[in-house]
Design a protein around this motif. Sequence first.
Motif, PDB file in Angstrom:
ATOM      1  N   VAL A   6      11.072  50.844  37.586  1.00 24.38           N
ATOM      2  CA  VAL A   6      10.686  50.011  38.660  1.00 24.38           C
ATOM      3  C   VAL A   6       9.174  49.532  38.579  1.00 24.38           C
ATOM      4  O   VAL A   6       8.426  51.558  39.184  1.00 24.38           O
ATOM      5  N   PHE A   7       8.223  48.946  38.982  1.00 28.36           N
ATOM      6  CA  PHE A   7       6.786  48.839  39.202  1.00 28.36           C
ATOM      7  C   PHE A   7       7.184  46.864  39.648  1.00 28.36           C
ATOM      8  O   PHE A   7       7.556  46.408  40.118  1.00 28.36           O
ATOM      9  N   LYS A   8       5.757  47.243  40.780  1.00 26.83           N
ATOM     10  CA  LYS A   8       5.763  45.775  42.200  1.00 26.83           C
ATOM     11  C   LYS A   8       4.439  45.757  41.565  1.00 26.83           C
ATOM     12  O   LYS A   8       3.275  46.985  41.654  1.00 26.83           O
ATOM     13  N   GLU A   9       3.405  44.758  40.813  1.00 22.99           N
ATOM     14  CA  GLU A   9       1.853  44.764  41.134  1.00 22.99           C
ATOM     15  C   GLU A   9       1.367  43.951  42.247  1.00 22.99           C
ATOM     16  O   GLU A   9       1.985  43.490  42.340  1.00 22.99           O
ATOM     17  N   ILE A  10       0.503  44.522  43.008  1.00 27.05           N
ATOM     18  CA  ILE A  10       0.091  43.772  44.450  1.00 27.05           C
ATOM     19  C   ILE A  10      -1.699  43.958  44.438  1.00 27.05           C
ATOM     20  O   ILE A  10      -2.167  44.303  43.752  1.00 27.05           O
ATOM     21  N   THR A  11      -2.108  42.679  44.535  1.00 28.04           N
ATOM     22  CA  THR A  11      -2.934  42.063  43.680  1.00 28.04           C
ATOM     23  C   THR A  11      -4.006  42.476  45.005  1.00 28.04           C
ATOM     24  O   THR A  11      -3.748  42.125  46.556  1.00 28.04           O
ATOM     25  N   ILE A  12      -5.079  43.013  44.404  1.00 22.18           N
ATOM     26  CA  ILE A  12      -6.213  43.420  45.384  1.00 22.18           C
ATOM     27  C   ILE A  12      -7.328  42.783  45.077  1.00 22.18           C
ATOM     28  O   ILE A  12      -7.919  41.489  45.927  1.00 22.18           O
ATOM     29  N   VAL A  13      -7.793  42.141  43.460  1.00 22.60           N
ATOM     30  CA  VAL A  13      -8.818  41.446  43.900  1.00 22.60           C
ATOM     31  C   VAL A  13      -8.474  40.614  42.119  1.00 22.60           C
ATOM     32  O   VAL A  13      -7.666  40.959  41.313  1.00 22.60           O
ATOM     33  N   PRO A  14      -8.393  39.358  42.374  1.00 24.05           N
ATOM     34  CA  PRO A  14      -7.250  38.731  41.072  1.00 24.05           C
ATOM     35  C   PRO A  14      -8.053  38.379  40.684  1.00 24.05           C
ATOM     36  O   PRO A  14      -9.076  38.797  39.949  1.00 24.05           O
ATOM     37  N   GLU A  15      -6.937  38.811  39.164  1.00 21.66           N
ATOM     38  CA  GLU A  15      -6.646  38.903  38.319  1.00 21.66           C
ATOM     39  C   GLU A  15      -7.519  40.301  37.372  1.00 21.66           C
ATOM     40  O   GLU A  15      -8.165  40.180  36.269  1.00 21.66           O
ATOM     41  N   ILE A  16      -8.089  40.994  38.547  1.00 20.16           N
ATOM     42  CA  ILE A  16      -9.317  42.619  37.962  1.00 20.16           C
ATOM     43  C   ILE A  16      -8.418  43.717  39.127  1.00 20.16           C
ATOM     44  O   ILE A  16      -8.213  44.467  37.914  1.00 20.16           O
ATOM     45  N   PHE A  17      -7.956  43.997  39.655  1.00 18.00           N
ATOM     46  CA  PHE A  17      -7.499  45.009  40.445  1.00 18.00           C
ATOM     47  C   PHE A  17      -6.380  44.747  41.263  1.00 18.00           C
ATOM     48  O   PHE A  17      -5.725  44.180  42.048  1.00 18.00           O
ATOM     49  N   PHE A  18      -5.657  45.714  40.477  1.00 19.04           N
ATOM     50  CA  PHE A  18      -3.883  45.911  41.345  1.00 19.04           C
ATOM     51  C   PHE A  18      -3.516  47.069  41.499  1.00 19.04           C
ATOM     52  O   PHE A  18      -3.804  48.090  41.891  1.00 19.04           O
ATOM     53  N   LEU A  19      -3.287  47.295  42.956  1.00 21.25           N
ATOM     54  CA  LEU A  19      -2.747  48.476  43.641  1.00 21.25           C
ATOM     55  C   LEU A  19      -0.995  48.316  42.934  1.00 21.25           C
ATOM     56  O   LEU A  19      -0.152  47.471  43.104  1.00 21.25           O
ATOM     57  N   GLN A  20      -0.959  49.229  42.251  1.00 19.30           N
ATOM     58  CA  GLN A  20       0.884  49.430  41.803  1.00 19.30           C
ATOM     59  C   GLN A  20       1.307  50.919  41.907  1.00 19.30           C
ATOM     60  O   GLN A  20       1.968  51.409  41.452  1.00 19.30           O
ATOM     61  N   PRO A  21       2.383  50.516  43.318  1.00 23.77           N
ATOM     62  CA  PRO A  21       4.131  51.574  42.841  1.00 23.77           C
ATOM     63  C   PRO A  21       5.217  51.735  42.803  1.00 23.77           C
ATOM     64  O   PRO A  21       4.668  50.447  41.561  1.00 23.77           O
ATOM     65  N   GLU A  22       5.224  52.569  41.887  1.00 20.51           N
ATOM     66  CA  GLU A  22       6.659  52.376  40.870  1.00 20.51           C
ATOM     67  C   GLU A  22       7.391  53.418  41.757  1.00 20.51           C
ATOM     68  O   GLU A  22       7.706  54.751  42.448  1.00 20.51           O
ATOM     69  N   LEU A  23       9.251  53.331  41.374  1.00 17.21           N
ATOM     70  CA  LEU A  23       9.586  54.676  41.351  1.00 17.21           C
ATOM     71  C   LEU A  23      10.550  54.365  39.869  1.00 17.21           C
ATOM     72  O   LEU A  23      11.086  53.886  38.899  1.00 17.21           O
ATOM     73  N   GLN A  24      10.639  55.581  39.462  1.00 16.21           N
ATOM     74  CA  GLN A  24      11.661  56.005  37.982  1.00 16.21           C
ATOM     75  C   GLN A  24      11.881  57.520  38.050  1.00 16.21           C
ATOM     76  O   GLN A  24      11.416  58.527  38.615  1.00 16.21           O
ATOM     77  N   TYR A  25      12.670  57.308  37.147  1.00 12.67           N
ATOM     78  CA  TYR A  25      12.873  58.913  36.676  1.00 12.67           C
ATOM     79  C   TYR A  25      12.606  58.743  35.489  1.00 12.67           C
ATOM     80  O   TYR A  25      12.663  57.858  34.545  1.00 12.67           O
ATOM     81  N   SER A  26      12.133  60.184  35.580  1.00 13.89           N
ATOM     82  CA  SER A  26      11.387  60.916  34.365  1.00 13.89           C
ATOM     83  C   SER A  26      12.572  62.346  33.806  1.00 13.89           C
ATOM     84  O   SER A  26      12.381  62.985  34.838  1.00 13.89           O
ATOM     85  N   MET A  27      12.270  62.489  32.981  1.00 13.56           N
ATOM     86  CA  MET A  27      13.126  63.509  31.984  1.00 13.56           C
ATOM     87  C   MET A  27      11.592  64.507  31.413  1.00 13.56           C
ATOM     88  O   MET A  27      11.541  63.937  30.793  1.00 13.56           O
ATOM     89  N   GLN A  28      11.570  66.158  31.971  1.00  6.99           N
ATOM     90  CA  GLN A  28      10.820  66.706  31.709  1.00  6.99           C
ATOM     91  C   GLN A  28      11.499  67.802  31.202  1.00  6.99           C
ATOM     92  O   GLN A  28      12.419  68.054  31.270  1.00  6.99           O
ATOM     93  N   GLY A  29      10.902  68.605  31.125  1.00 15.98           N
ATOM     94  CA  GLY A  29      10.701  69.893  31.302  1.00 15.98           C
ATOM     95  C   GLY A  29       9.962  70.989  30.323  1.00 15.98           C
ATOM     96  O   GLY A  29       9.203  70.650  29.631  1.00 15.98           O
ATOM     97  N   TYR A  30      11.088  72.505  28.673  1.00 14.46           N
ATOM     98  CA  TYR A  30       9.990  72.104  27.695  1.00 14.46           C
ATOM     99  C   TYR A  30      11.022  72.725  27.098  1.00 14.46           C
ATOM    100  O   TYR A  30      12.233  73.774  27.863  1.00 14.46           O
TER     101      TYR A  30
END
Length: 178
Positions: free
Chosen positions: A53-77
């Motif tokens: 999930v994520f959320k876009e937080i407006t810093i400069v309208p329609e141009i620059f946003f701060l986007q915090p996220e929380l995600q589950y990610s399967m990684q490895g090798y």
Amino acid sequence: MKTVRIFLFVLTLFTVGAIQAQKVGVRAGLNIANVSGSDVVENKSLIGLHVGVFKEITIVPEIFFLQPELQYSMQGYKIEEEDFSLGYFNIPLLGKVYIAKVLSVEAGPQIGFKVNDNLEGDLADNIKTFETSFVGGIGYNFPLGLSINARYGLGLTDIVKDSNVKNSVFQIGAAFKF
């Protein structure tokens, strides 16, 4: 147990904020993960998934946003035919710039908490539970909130005690903003 508490706390923050925000979303897709570093033996990429999930937080309208996220990610090798799978709850904090309404670029730091693995023996005991990364990507944004994106995460900290081994993951996915 501490990792579960952190996850629930962050999820609560996203949920409470999401009720009032207009630009929240979900994302999911494919991971192509591997490890890099001077102590890495010959290995192959491991295919996995990510969802979050994520959320876009407006810093400069329609141009620059701060986007915090929380995600589950399967990684490895992979080494030969054996998978070394690591599951992480990742929390990226991205700066996102819309170059045009349809094209965006994003970059920023990410912290990850290992929540599961399929490792045994000494290797399992030597895998760290916390890592940091730098993430960067690009997105193509369709009307009505749908987007496709590609992202690369470069590990900054070693994931194995006393070894130079870092996570590396390429993500291809889709997102939907509400």
